[in-house]
Design an enzyme around this catalytic site. Sequence first.
Site, PDB file in Angstrom:
ATOM      1  N   HIS A   1     150.809  59.052  39.559  1.00  0.00           N
ATOM      2  CA  HIS A   1     152.083  59.777  39.454  1.00  0.00           C
ATOM      3  C   HIS A   1     152.078  60.789  38.292  1.00  0.00           C
ATOM      4  O   HIS A   1     152.289  61.987  38.485  1.00  0.00           O
ATOM      5  CB  HIS A   1     153.233  58.788  39.241  1.00  0.00           C
ATOM      6  CG  HIS A   1     153.367  57.766  40.329  1.00  0.00           C
ATOM      7  ND1 HIS A   1     153.894  58.072  41.555  1.00  0.00           N
ATOM      8  CD2 HIS A   1     153.059  56.450  40.362  1.00  0.00           C
ATOM      9  CE1 HIS A   1     153.904  56.974  42.302  1.00  0.00           C
ATOM     10  NE2 HIS A   1     153.396  55.990  41.611  1.00  0.00           N
TER      11      HIS A   1
HETATM   12  C1  BDR Z   1     156.669  56.562  37.171  1.00  0.00           C
HETATM   13  O1  BDR Z   1     157.079  55.249  36.792  1.00  0.00           O
HETATM   14  C2  BDR Z   1     156.199  54.718  35.842  1.00  0.00           C
HETATM   15  O2  BDR Z   1     155.943  53.353  36.090  1.00  0.00           O
HETATM   16  C3  BDR Z   1     154.948  55.553  35.905  1.00  0.00           C
HETATM   17  O3  BDR Z   1     154.303  55.595  34.656  1.00  0.00           O
HETATM   18  C4  BDR Z   1     155.463  56.909  36.321  1.00  0.00           C
HETATM   19  O4  BDR Z   1     155.865  57.672  35.203  1.00  0.00           O
HETATM   20  C5  BDR Z   1     156.405  56.577  38.661  1.00  0.00           C
HETATM   21  O5  BDR Z   1     157.592  56.334  39.363  1.00  0.00           O
END
Ligand code: BDR
Length: 304
Positions: free
Chosen positions: A233
């Site tokens: 992500h």
């Molecule tokens: C986001 O949520 C966090 O757990 C990850 O680091 C990322 O920034 C993804 O939805």
Amino acid sequence: MRLPIILDTDPGIDDAAAIAAALFAPELDLQLMTTVAGNVSVEKTTRNALQLLHFWEANVPLAQGAAKPLVRPLRDAAYVHGQSGMEGYDFMEHQRQPLEKPAFIAIRDALMHSPEPVTLVAIGPLTNIALLLSQYPECQFNIRRLVIMGGSAGRGNFTPNAEFNIAIDPEAAAQVFQSGLEIVMCGLDVTNQAVLTPDYLATLPTLNKTGKMLHSLFSHYRSGSMQSGLRMHDLCAIAWLVRPELFTLKPCFVAVETQGTYTAGTTVVDIEGRLGQPANVQVALGLDVDGFRAWVAEMFRLAP
Ligand code: BDR
Ligand code: CA
């Protein structure tokens, strides 16, 4: 000329990969890192961020930020990143300390002293950015733009409709989205596609010490699996900075729901312009997945 950036983060295993890119993509000049509560407590995200900077021997100042969202209690994502927030690798002891000022003041100081506009990149809840904009609106002139990992034009990954970073602090996100800043949103629409394949992941230990370390962390990361592939992500926000041609963006009006019983933290992305409101966000809706994977492989090779 390298692009000056400030990275606000809650490491977090995919954050660790994004920090590697911020340090080693030759196009970028990482000037400051700030931490926020999100994946785990801010004490843990700060500890993790300092361990990474030490691992890479990077001389980037780090400031600790908000311990909780603006109005809500913190709900974390230890179920994705482990209890420490970066489970799976034994980092060396070190003496590094954060700056003696909170994140939003450190960002203000960096912006006010910068001879050129700086790009803010936020890959955790937007609490620090909201504090910065409300306490020091005068520094907005020197923010080139804000690039975030957060939100979704479709489904969520924390509640049915809300993505984690926005769901954790919807009030902060709403404030930031209404600020008038130029915002690029890399949400789940692209980040769910940004998957590193099992075959590629298996090559990481032979790459370099960064590859070995990331492989250990990735083995404990639960956004996907080593067998099915892992969603990177946060790496998408950095990828957009250096390879914007891999993304398809659409300017949209985006509102953040702060009231709904079941929908708080949802980013309402008005793709068809039904609400008749001016666009406030450039929303990433498409990703060249092969191009993304090629860039990741190239960039991790540049790390030590
Ligand atoms: C986001 O949520 C966090 O757990 C990850 O680091 C990322 O920034 C993804 O939805
Ligand atoms: Ca994150």
